[in-house]
Design an enzyme around this catalytic site. Structure first.
Site, short mmCIF file in Angstrom:
data_model
loop_
_atom_site.label_atom_id
_atom_site.label_comp_id
_atom_site.label_asym_id
_atom_site.label_seq_id
_atom_site.Cartn_x
_atom_site.Cartn_y
_atom_site.Cartn_z
N GLY A 1 0.84 -1.20 0.00
CA GLY A 1 0.00 0.00 0.00
C GLY A 1 0.87 1.24 0.00
CB CYS A 2 0.27 4.64 -1.29
SG CYS A 2 -1.42 4.90 -0.73
CE1 TYR A 3 -1.65 8.24 3.86
CE2 TYR A 3 -3.45 6.73 3.41
CZ TYR A 3 -2.98 8.03 3.56
OH TYR A 3 -3.84 9.09 3.42
#
Lengths: 342, 342, 342, 342
Positions: C145-147
């Site tokens: 995921g990006c986070y």
């Protein structure tokens, strides 16, 4: 005794801005608030900036619910106002913030909106010659479109004073709130931030006939308008850059004098000092209009630029201003010329 | 009889916001407006959104010009207020929007500001326990910093109710107006649009001791604050995300109850309904504070989030609110809880 | 001989960014592009920035159409990848840009996603200890995921070197493209411009267990993460502000040394010189990660901040980087560390 | 063997964009980088997005330092290029990204720039008739202004095909990077976010004579241009909305045909499919130009709209494109038509 006002379409941007203004209007008591898909929801969830109305619940948009108010504002999609309005009695002041009753020419309406023409109401742009007289005591008001408000106020002095040829060219930039609150991909923040793009190019925008109607009313003949709207990466504001060929003999001085004369006594229009140009930030959340004009001798054109807040002077503020006149109140009641900046 | 107010530093963002508020304050008459490098210029050129003051001319910031007013607001760079204030008589209400008189601890002041401590004035955050009593009738007010306003209001209920351990972690995002109007490369639109970045990381920001002072005053002992400010691509607004470890026995219910109790009667602080979170847009140009809180059981932390407009509640609105108290007016006079959105 | 790649979900933001990168990847030939509701449309209408692919037409997302490629990228809504992946043979490299195969713990998956766990694939964050070995030659890749990409890279050195207590606090700001291209009211430009707001507060965000998994793998025990994501008024970028209490004996020097050692040889992670802090603008459209760290002695915490482009290193660039490793190519092939600024 | 390039003015926006492009240009080796006030500083502090050049140190802008390169790019303030250029030998390819050598008419130069005319170099807009031939083998190139690039490419087909009257009206919106990196109050993020404003209205902008020169070269007589630039709340991009009265007999079909013919073989100009309009986001960071045209029968005008990235095709990308031609390389070497969106 307070004037009771109902707002149909209270969950959208125009309705929200109207409520922001009505909340501080000293003569208004806010009555029924209606929505459609949002009926039953708390306003605090839909318009969280309207703190004092957070616990109000939206009702259905029906004539029964809207009846019993002194003023009913219609912030509905185009084409829906007529059906509601005809169920409201002639004693109720109905202020239509949609397009339904703006155009005088039924053929124009049908060509641009594709439905039968519902009629024409007094036009809520008090700065137009004759408009105030038509609004006084009226029980029906057609609030102008946001682009026509900006463009008309930029160009009317040039046409009133017969300074400009009857072919206007307008390029206007609008904030995204002008496109409404219904979710659409091209209006997503990801799409609009960092981007400028035009739409409705080549005469297709529905506000074009309204501009033509307004300018033609003061010019010495019919005016054509080449209008290109653009979407700008900001929430609010319209900057309208308008020009027309100058008639023979026009000078920078005659242009300046015409604009000074036109707006010397207007409470909401400010012709800026020479050299200062309008900025939408300066009229953010205000009912003021900034106007500036120049004469480009090399190109032989008059360039007039105006800045408004599309939601305030361009929609809800203009509606309140005209309502004030219709009700016999001071025109500026509850309206501000102070912008929110930066 | 109107209260005459002078504003020193009328060309900056804090001064401009203050004037926006004073223009609609029913008890205030705006007197002298001063600048320094801008003295002699029309306000219309410097603050074009303040339409009604466009033709006012800025004067020099001197005690002579500021004298003879009932209230003097100082919106000056840090370290310049003391010299001006001591030339104003004790009968004048002086409201310092700078940092000079906020801190009680002279060593803190000297460490963070590098100059001698000028003193401590009653602290203009009325929502703090005991603050209103200190402000009533006071002739000197130290307006809180914008970050401390947001952070203190987010965390005070947790500390007042002894729910949180004395180590707070704060990450806050601020609009660029918080950094002022002096042109600097890193504040250019080209630099800030599309970018988020932190600054003053690791305890270096000057607002840190002020937060520690405020929280320590209500907690059961000294509180440490790890504070990271970030610059966000927007003009206004602070979103403060604050957390602290929950003490044993804390539950979502005890947290909620503490916050409901703390803010039940505050006119400007709104604890949002459960599930709704603050947004800076909702308090844009308003003196309102949105607060929400959650208990993260897995991490064992209380998370409190607040949103303010850094220029309004965070600076000029907070100043007017405290001035109202000092003058014996209703605290909310001339202040709005209605935001400008979208 | 070129590696043929298909992209399922080519009309969304992740798919578009992937195509932007694949177009300049020297070893890749772009094969089938699929959508669902958009099947049949020209890519030029959906992704007008991808000039060279303007005349390509989207196909349906079916196993038949995706078959016959060397690599298949899945940029599909969560929960849809497993069904497609199992129809693709074991000889095809399947790169899932969704969440389906990231988590090792089935209970975590079910708690956060509410559906049966599909399994766990090698995790595409090459900078994690052991990750490159697991990716080499693999035919399945779960893109992080990006986070979690931003947060893991900010905190891993502190946990690898046993400098931090096992309770991390993270506040991250993300651009709106992280929320996807499906039109939703709260993602409209009118709503996001000028506003910061949190969401998923208190442990509810689906990326939380992924962060816990990553940090726990390098720490000396399980790590809790208090994670608050915020939506920022920008299209791209994540700024993650992460902190944890320092273990006894930690100094600014030991912290700096740990981060220098961790990232000395990483091609895409740049530990900034002391005093310079990450900015999302600096990594816009780049696969680079900016990291900086400080030790706040007063608060006793290590503060680590990272900036990534959520669509590049946070999604599509990370996917290409891991694909390169799986295919035996140089890890940086076709990827850039040069940002687009201003 | 690599072509060695020096860049004078490497700390500004034009210089930074040029370096972004040169870093991926397969034939270029980056040599000396110079600044003035920034000499001695690391590029990593000034252009943190240029990761691979972070440790390069800026030198003084002197002929000695710039000598010994095959190509020297001058990204200097207007009026400074001539002095540097004349110290560089005739064997060095000098690419001037400033205005000094664009205009053919010395009187025009003196009127708009107020200094003696330095001369005229081959004009780096390859899409203009005859321009490629003049650039081939040239050792001097005058890179066009950003607005003239956008406006010329929008209108040239209409004038080449004799479809339009010789009075053009142009309103263009530019991102703030076009105004440079020197800190000025009106360019602060706080000022530009949420605001649109015009400047240089009425013929005063220095790019006007350049547009007139370009259009006049292909029209059947002198062309007047009414040009109004506006500042838009975005970092990059120009959207130029251009129009002119159509000559008698013009139809939508003849207009379309002229534009299709003009741009059928241009590698960087894309005439969009009918109904799709340019957006600056689509060409962000790309050397591509989007063009669309419409014939407004009611107003009798041809409306042509173009979108470019002001820093890429409008400055640094245009410079590289012309350099490629001058060096005998493929014109598109190192340049991309792929935008960065969203």
């Amino acid at each position: 005794m307070a004037v009771r006002a109902a707002v149909a379409g209270a969950s959208g941007y125009a309705g929200g801005e109207l409520l922001r203004l009505l909340l501080v209007h000293p003569e208004i008591e806010i009555g029924a608030l209606t929505g459609n898909s949002n009926a039953g929801q708390r306003l605090g969830a839909l318009q969280p900036h309207l703190f004092p109305l957070a616990d109000r619940v939206l009702q259905e948009t029906t004539a029964e619910i809207l009846a019993g108010h002194d003023v009913v504002f219609l912030a509905l999609p185009h084409g829906q106002s007529a059906a509601v309005a005809e169920q409201l009695g002639p004693e109720v002041l109905v202020v239509d913030m949609g397009a339904d009753f703006r155009l005088k020419d039924a053929a124009d309406w049908e060509r641009f909106y594709g439905s039968p023409h519902a009629g024409t109401w007094p036009y809520g742009l008090p700065e137009l010659p004759g408009a105030r007289a038509a609004l006084e005591g009226s029980k029906r008001i057609a609030v102008p479109g946001c682009y026509p408000t900006a463009v008309t106020l930029a160009l009317v002095p040039a046409y009133t004073a017969s300074l400009a040829e009857n072919e206007a060219v307008v390029v206007a930039a609008s904030g995204t709130s002008g496109a409404g609150k219904s979710p659409k991909t091209h209006l997503l923040g990801s799409e609009v931030m960092g981007s400028m793009s035009p739409y409705g190019v080549g005469g297709g925008h529905r506000h074009t006939p309204e501009m033509i109607q307004n300018l033609g009313a003061v010019a010495d003949g019919p005016v054509t308008v080449s209008f290109t709207p653009t979407l700008a990466p900001m929430s609010r504001g319209i900057l309208a850059t308008c020009s027309a060929k100058a008639k023979p003999g026009v000078t920078a001085e005659t242009v300046r004098a015409a604009y000074e004369k036109a707006y010397a006594d207007e409470p909401f229009v400010r012709l800026l000092p020479e050299g200062q140009w309008p900025a939408t930030a300066s009229v953010h959340a205000s009912n003021a209009v900034q106007v500036q004009v120049a004469y480009d001798a090399a190109a032989g054109r008059i360039i007039a630029v105006s800045a408004i807040d599309n939601l305030t002077k361009g929609t809800a503020g203009g509606a309140v201003q005209s309502m004030n006149i219709a009700l016999g109140l001071d025109e500026a009641t509850g309206l501000s010329t102070i912008g929110v900046a930066p």
